[in-house]
Design a protein around this motif. Structure first.
Motif, PDB file in Angstrom:
ATOM      1  N   PHE A 238       0.825  -1.063  -0.094  1.00  0.00           N
ATOM      2  CA  PHE A 238      -0.072  -0.037  -0.017  1.00  0.00           C
ATOM      3  C   PHE A 238       0.975   1.275   0.042  1.00  0.00           C
ATOM      4  CE2 PHE A 238      -2.627  -3.089   1.854  1.00  0.00           C
ATOM      5  CZ  PHE A 238      -3.850  -3.063   1.048  1.00  0.00           C
ATOM      6  N   GLY A 239       1.967   1.159   0.615  1.00  0.00           N
ATOM      7  CA  GLY A 239       2.881   2.414   0.853  1.00  0.00           C
ATOM      8  C   GLY A 239       3.446   2.924  -0.429  1.00  0.00           C
ATOM      9  N   ARG A 240       3.854   1.854  -1.110  1.00  0.00           N
ATOM     10  CA  ARG A 240       4.470   2.101  -2.545  1.00  0.00           C
ATOM     11  C   ARG A 240       3.757   3.001  -3.277  1.00  0.00           C
ATOM     12  NH1 ARG A 240       4.491  -1.114  -7.303  1.00  0.00           N
ATOM     13  NH2 ARG A 240       2.930  -2.324  -6.095  1.00  0.00           N
ATOM     14  N   ILE A 241       2.500   2.601  -3.731  1.00  0.00           N
ATOM     15  CA  ILE A 241       1.538   3.449  -4.330  1.00  0.00           C
ATOM     16  C   ILE A 241       1.239   4.741  -4.098  1.00  0.00           C
ATOM     17  CG2 ILE A 241      -0.904   3.196  -5.534  1.00  0.00           C
ATOM     18  CD1 ILE A 241      -0.370   0.345  -5.435  1.00  0.00           C
ATOM     19  N   LEU A 242       0.890   4.897  -2.451  1.00  0.00           N
ATOM     20  CA  LEU A 242       0.562   6.083  -1.863  1.00  0.00           C
ATOM     21  C   LEU A 242       1.661   7.000  -1.939  1.00  0.00           C
ATOM     22  CD1 LEU A 242      -2.044   7.108  -0.442  1.00  0.00           C
ATOM     23  CD2 LEU A 242      -0.751   6.192   1.753  1.00  0.00           C
ATOM     24  N   GLU A 243       2.952   6.853  -1.927  1.00  0.00           N
ATOM     25  CA  GLU A 243       4.090   7.585  -1.781  1.00  0.00           C
ATOM     26  C   GLU A 243       4.250   7.974  -3.451  1.00  0.00           C
ATOM     27  OE1 GLU A 243       8.973   7.943  -1.220  1.00  0.00           O
ATOM     28  OE2 GLU A 243       7.812   5.776  -0.825  1.00  0.00           O
ATOM     29  N   ILE A 244       3.941   7.361  -4.254  1.00  0.00           N
ATOM     30  CA  ILE A 244       4.351   7.679  -5.663  1.00  0.00           C
ATOM     31  C   ILE A 244       3.146   8.774  -5.955  1.00  0.00           C
ATOM     32  CG2 ILE A 244       3.968   6.996  -8.037  1.00  0.00           C
ATOM     33  CD1 ILE A 244       5.050   4.273  -7.347  1.00  0.00           C
ATOM     34  N   GLU A 245       1.937   8.577  -5.537  1.00  0.00           N
ATOM     35  CA  GLU A 245       0.703   9.494  -5.619  1.00  0.00           C
ATOM     36  C   GLU A 245       0.836  10.760  -4.928  1.00  0.00           C
ATOM     37  OE1 GLU A 245      -2.459  10.617  -7.571  1.00  0.00           O
ATOM     38  OE2 GLU A 245      -1.633   8.926  -8.067  1.00  0.00           O
ATOM     39  N   LEU A 246       1.241  10.546  -3.739  1.00  0.00           N
ATOM     40  CA  LEU A 246       1.407  11.884  -2.679  1.00  0.00           C
ATOM     41  C   LEU A 246       2.833  12.474  -2.668  1.00  0.00           C
ATOM     42  CD1 LEU A 246      -0.421  10.647   0.250  1.00  0.00           C
ATOM     43  CD2 LEU A 246      -1.420  11.713  -1.528  1.00  0.00           C
ATOM     44  N   GLY A 247       3.705  11.838  -3.020  1.00  0.00           N
ATOM     45  CA  GLY A 247       5.321  12.401  -2.644  1.00  0.00           C
ATOM     46  C   GLY A 247       5.752  11.832  -1.312  1.00  0.00           C
ATOM     47  N   PHE A 248       7.051  11.935  -1.297  1.00  0.00           N
ATOM     48  CA  PHE A 248       7.692  11.441  -0.073  1.00  0.00           C
ATOM     49  C   PHE A 248       7.308  12.165   1.434  1.00  0.00           C
ATOM     50  CE2 PHE A 248      11.274  11.764   2.897  1.00  0.00           C
ATOM     51  CZ  PHE A 248      11.301  10.259   3.304  1.00  0.00           C
ATOM     52  N   PHE A 249       7.352  13.566   1.310  1.00  0.00           N
ATOM     53  CA  PHE A 249       7.075  14.212   2.415  1.00  0.00           C
ATOM     54  C   PHE A 249       5.615  14.149   3.163  1.00  0.00           C
ATOM     55  CE2 PHE A 249      11.104  16.280   1.215  1.00  0.00           C
ATOM     56  CZ  PHE A 249      11.826  15.774   2.605  1.00  0.00           C
ATOM     57  N   PRO A 250       4.425  14.308   2.078  1.00  0.00           N
ATOM     58  CA  PRO A 250       3.160  13.896   2.524  1.00  0.00           C
ATOM     59  C   PRO A 250       2.964  12.494   3.108  1.00  0.00           C
ATOM     60  CG  PRO A 250       3.169  15.226   0.491  1.00  0.00           C
ATOM     61  CD  PRO A 250       4.573  14.840   0.926  1.00  0.00           C
ATOM     62  N   PHE A 251       3.825  11.571   2.629  1.00  0.00           N
ATOM     63  CA  PHE A 251       3.558  10.038   2.745  1.00  0.00           C
ATOM     64  C   PHE A 251       4.326   9.932   4.153  1.00  0.00           C
ATOM     65  CE2 PHE A 251       5.387   6.056   3.014  1.00  0.00           C
ATOM     66  CZ  PHE A 251       4.275   5.191   3.087  1.00  0.00           C
ATOM     67  N   LEU A 252       5.448  10.712   4.653  1.00  0.00           N
ATOM     68  CA  LEU A 252       6.175  10.433   5.829  1.00  0.00           C
ATOM     69  C   LEU A 252       5.124  11.154   6.927  1.00  0.00           C
ATOM     70  CD1 LEU A 252       8.728   9.824   7.175  1.00  0.00           C
ATOM     71  CD2 LEU A 252       9.545  12.130   6.579  1.00  0.00           C
ATOM     72  N   ILE A 253       4.704  12.144   6.556  1.00  0.00           N
ATOM     73  CA  ILE A 253       4.013  12.659   7.663  1.00  0.00           C
ATOM     74  C   ILE A 253       2.478  11.946   8.072  1.00  0.00           C
ATOM     75  CG2 ILE A 253       2.187  14.641   7.910  1.00  0.00           C
ATOM     76  CD1 ILE A 253       3.963  16.343   6.316  1.00  0.00           C
ATOM     77  N   ILE A 254       1.889  11.267   6.970  1.00  0.00           N
ATOM     78  CA  ILE A 254       1.026  10.245   7.197  1.00  0.00           C
ATOM     79  C   ILE A 254       1.637   9.038   7.975  1.00  0.00           C
ATOM     80  CG2 ILE A 254      -0.444   8.385   6.077  1.00  0.00           C
ATOM     81  CD1 ILE A 254      -1.153  10.399   3.872  1.00  0.00           C
ATOM     82  N   TYR A 255       2.633   8.640   7.737  1.00  0.00           N
ATOM     83  CA  TYR A 255       3.165   7.462   8.484  1.00  0.00           C
ATOM     84  C   TYR A 255       3.501   7.983  10.008  1.00  0.00           C
ATOM     85  CZ  TYR A 255       6.230   3.621   9.690  1.00  0.00           C
ATOM     86  OH  TYR A 255       6.695   2.780  10.287  1.00  0.00           O
ATOM     87  N   LEU A 256       4.236   9.060  10.220  1.00  0.00           N
ATOM     88  CA  LEU A 256       4.691   9.520  11.646  1.00  0.00           C
ATOM     89  C   LEU A 256       3.256   9.868  12.224  1.00  0.00           C
ATOM     90  CD1 LEU A 256       7.839  11.399  10.698  1.00  0.00           C
ATOM     91  CD2 LEU A 256       7.665   9.215  11.652  1.00  0.00           C
ATOM     92  N   VAL A 257       2.528  10.552  11.867  1.00  0.00           N
ATOM     93  CA  VAL A 257       1.097  10.842  12.561  1.00  0.00           C
ATOM     94  C   VAL A 257       0.459   9.510  12.924  1.00  0.00           C
ATOM     95  CG1 VAL A 257      -1.049  11.953  12.377  1.00  0.00           C
ATOM     96  CG2 VAL A 257       0.994  13.288  11.661  1.00  0.00           C
ATOM     97  N   SER A 258       0.427   8.715  12.268  1.00  0.00           N
ATOM     98  CA  SER A 258      -0.220   7.229  12.404  1.00  0.00           C
ATOM     99  C   SER A 258       0.517   6.578  13.377  1.00  0.00           C
ATOM    100  CB  SER A 258      -0.390   6.564  10.912  1.00  0.00           C
ATOM    101  OG  SER A 258      -1.130   6.945  10.076  1.00  0.00           O
ATOM    102  N   LEU A 259       1.697   6.645  13.196  1.00  0.00           N
ATOM    103  CA  LEU A 259       2.375   5.943  14.208  1.00  0.00           C
ATOM    104  C   LEU A 259       2.353   6.377  15.542  1.00  0.00           C
ATOM    105  CD1 LEU A 259       4.697   3.942  15.146  1.00  0.00           C
ATOM    106  CD2 LEU A 259       6.471   5.726  14.404  1.00  0.00           C
TER     107      LEU A 259
END
Length: 105
Positions: free
Chosen positions: A32-53
């Motif tokens: 799931f993360g691979r597609i989401l990162e491609i679509e959103l970009g690295f930093f928005p994806f990183l924010i989603i990951y860290l906030v979820s964590l």
């Protein structure tokens, strides 16, 4: 948890119970993360990951606040955040859940 232990909210994601726990998290993250990162970009994806964590760790701390023996480990909360973010951004995607194909996100 005292203020000097706040680093544990992030570092607990790097500790897993066993190889199957780690493997399932890695497989889900890759799927799931691979597609989401491609679509959103690295930093928005990183924010989603860290906030979820951090949100999942804070929730676990709240639920188990009276149990001094509770130990949190693994990145399952962050992975769940990535999966549900994928569902929000790609609601029409067909997914397979435990080998049941074609379930809408």
């Amino acid at each position: 948890m005292c203020s000097s232990d706040l680093y544990r909210l992030v570092t607990s994601a790097f500790i897993h119970n066993d190889l199957s726990h780690l493997g399932f998290n890695l497989f889900s993250f890759y799927s799931f993360g691979r597609i989401l990162e491609i679509e959103l970009g690295f930093f928005p994806f990183l924010i989603i990951y860290l906030v979820s964590l951090i949100a999942s760790e804070l929730f676990s701390l709240y639920v188990h606040r009276i149990n001094p023996n509770y130990r949190a480990l693994g990145a399952s909360g962050a992975i769940s955040g990535v999966i549900f973010s994928f569902i929000v951004f790609f609601p029409d995607t067909k997914m397979s859940v435990f080998f049941i194909p074609g379930i809408p996100a």
